[in-house]
Design a protein around this motif. Structure first.
Motif, PDB file in Angstrom:
ATOM      1  N   GLU A  17      46.120  45.717  48.868  1.00  0.00           N
ATOM      2  CA  GLU A  17      47.023  44.724  49.433  1.00  0.00           C
ATOM      3  C   GLU A  17      48.442  44.976  48.925  1.00  0.00           C
ATOM      4  O   GLU A  17      49.407  44.759  49.634  1.00  0.00           O
ATOM      5  CB  GLU A  17      46.560  43.327  49.014  1.00  0.00           C
ATOM      6  N   LYS A  18      48.543  45.488  47.682  1.00  0.00           N
ATOM      7  CA  LYS A  18      49.842  45.753  47.048  1.00  0.00           C
ATOM      8  C   LYS A  18      50.451  47.080  47.481  1.00  0.00           C
ATOM      9  O   LYS A  18      51.648  47.268  47.399  1.00  0.00           O
ATOM     10  CB  LYS A  18      49.699  45.760  45.529  1.00  0.00           C
ATOM     11  N   ALA A  54      39.943  41.813  37.526  1.00  0.00           N
ATOM     12  CA  ALA A  54      38.934  40.981  38.190  1.00  0.00           C
ATOM     13  C   ALA A  54      37.994  40.469  37.113  1.00  0.00           C
ATOM     14  O   ALA A  54      37.741  41.156  36.126  1.00  0.00           O
ATOM     15  CB  ALA A  54      38.171  41.787  39.237  1.00  0.00           C
ATOM     16  N   ALA A  86      36.743  43.199  44.633  1.00  0.00           N
ATOM     17  CA  ALA A  86      37.942  42.408  44.358  1.00  0.00           C
ATOM     18  C   ALA A  86      39.110  43.287  43.901  1.00  0.00           C
ATOM     19  O   ALA A  86      40.245  43.108  44.348  1.00  0.00           O
ATOM     20  CB  ALA A  86      37.633  41.345  43.308  1.00  0.00           C
ATOM     21  N   ASP A 128      42.670  43.778  46.046  1.00  0.00           N
ATOM     22  CA  ASP A 128      43.957  43.452  45.417  1.00  0.00           C
ATOM     23  C   ASP A 128      44.866  44.676  45.345  1.00  0.00           C
ATOM     24  O   ASP A 128      46.047  44.610  45.672  1.00  0.00           O
ATOM     25  CB  ASP A 128      43.707  42.882  44.015  1.00  0.00           C
ATOM     26  N   GLY A 152      46.013  45.344  37.946  1.00  0.00           N
ATOM     27  CA  GLY A 152      45.361  44.077  38.220  1.00  0.00           C
ATOM     28  C   GLY A 152      44.099  43.927  37.407  1.00  0.00           C
ATOM     29  O   GLY A 152      43.777  44.771  36.570  1.00  0.00           O
TER      30      GLY A 152
END
Length: 131
Positions: free
Chosen positions: A129-130, A70, A122, A126, A68
């Motif tokens: 959450e995954k 940010a 952030a 993220d 990911g």
């Protein structure tokens, strides 16, 4: 500015975090280790270099998975920072905070409670959450 960071898993549900040393921007806050991408480097090359310099850990490019990113909003006097986060699994070799600060292993719930810079907040939200 492009920055790379590593979410290093120990295989037992914990993640490596680095506490910024005194005198540095965000001193005392916990972050995913990493640093700036230099001119001529790919993000993965930069992450391998930064982790070797900061932790003494040799990473293999094929062991890095994008997780990911940010990004900051535009700041007044500089370009915004974009952090690209990669994951990898620790191979058990020795680690040390070679550039100061400290390192520690934390569960996802513990990482969520650590004081972190906004972009790391952030990234952690993220990532976890995954997973």
């Amino acid at each position: 500015m492009c920055v790379v960071a590593l979410a290093l898993a120990d295989g037992e549900g914990r993640w490596l975090m680095h506490r910024r040393p005194p005198g540095k921007h965000h001193a005392g806050l916990w972050e995913f280790p990493g640093g700036k991408v230099d001119a001529g480097e790919t993000p993965r090359e930069a992450l391998i270099r930064e982790i070797r310099e900061e932790l003494g850990l040799a990473l293999a490019v094929e062991g890095l998975s994008p997780a990911g990113f940010a990004e900051e909003t535009r700041a007044e006097a500089r370009a915004p920072i974009v952090i690209m986060l990669y994951t990898s699994v620790w191979n058990g070799s020795s680690l040390a905070a070679l550039e100061g600060g400290e390192i520690g292993w934390f569960t996802a719930q513990e990482v969520a409670r650590l004081d972190k810079p906004p972009l790391d907040v952030a990234l952690a939200a993220d990532l976890f959450e995954k997973t």
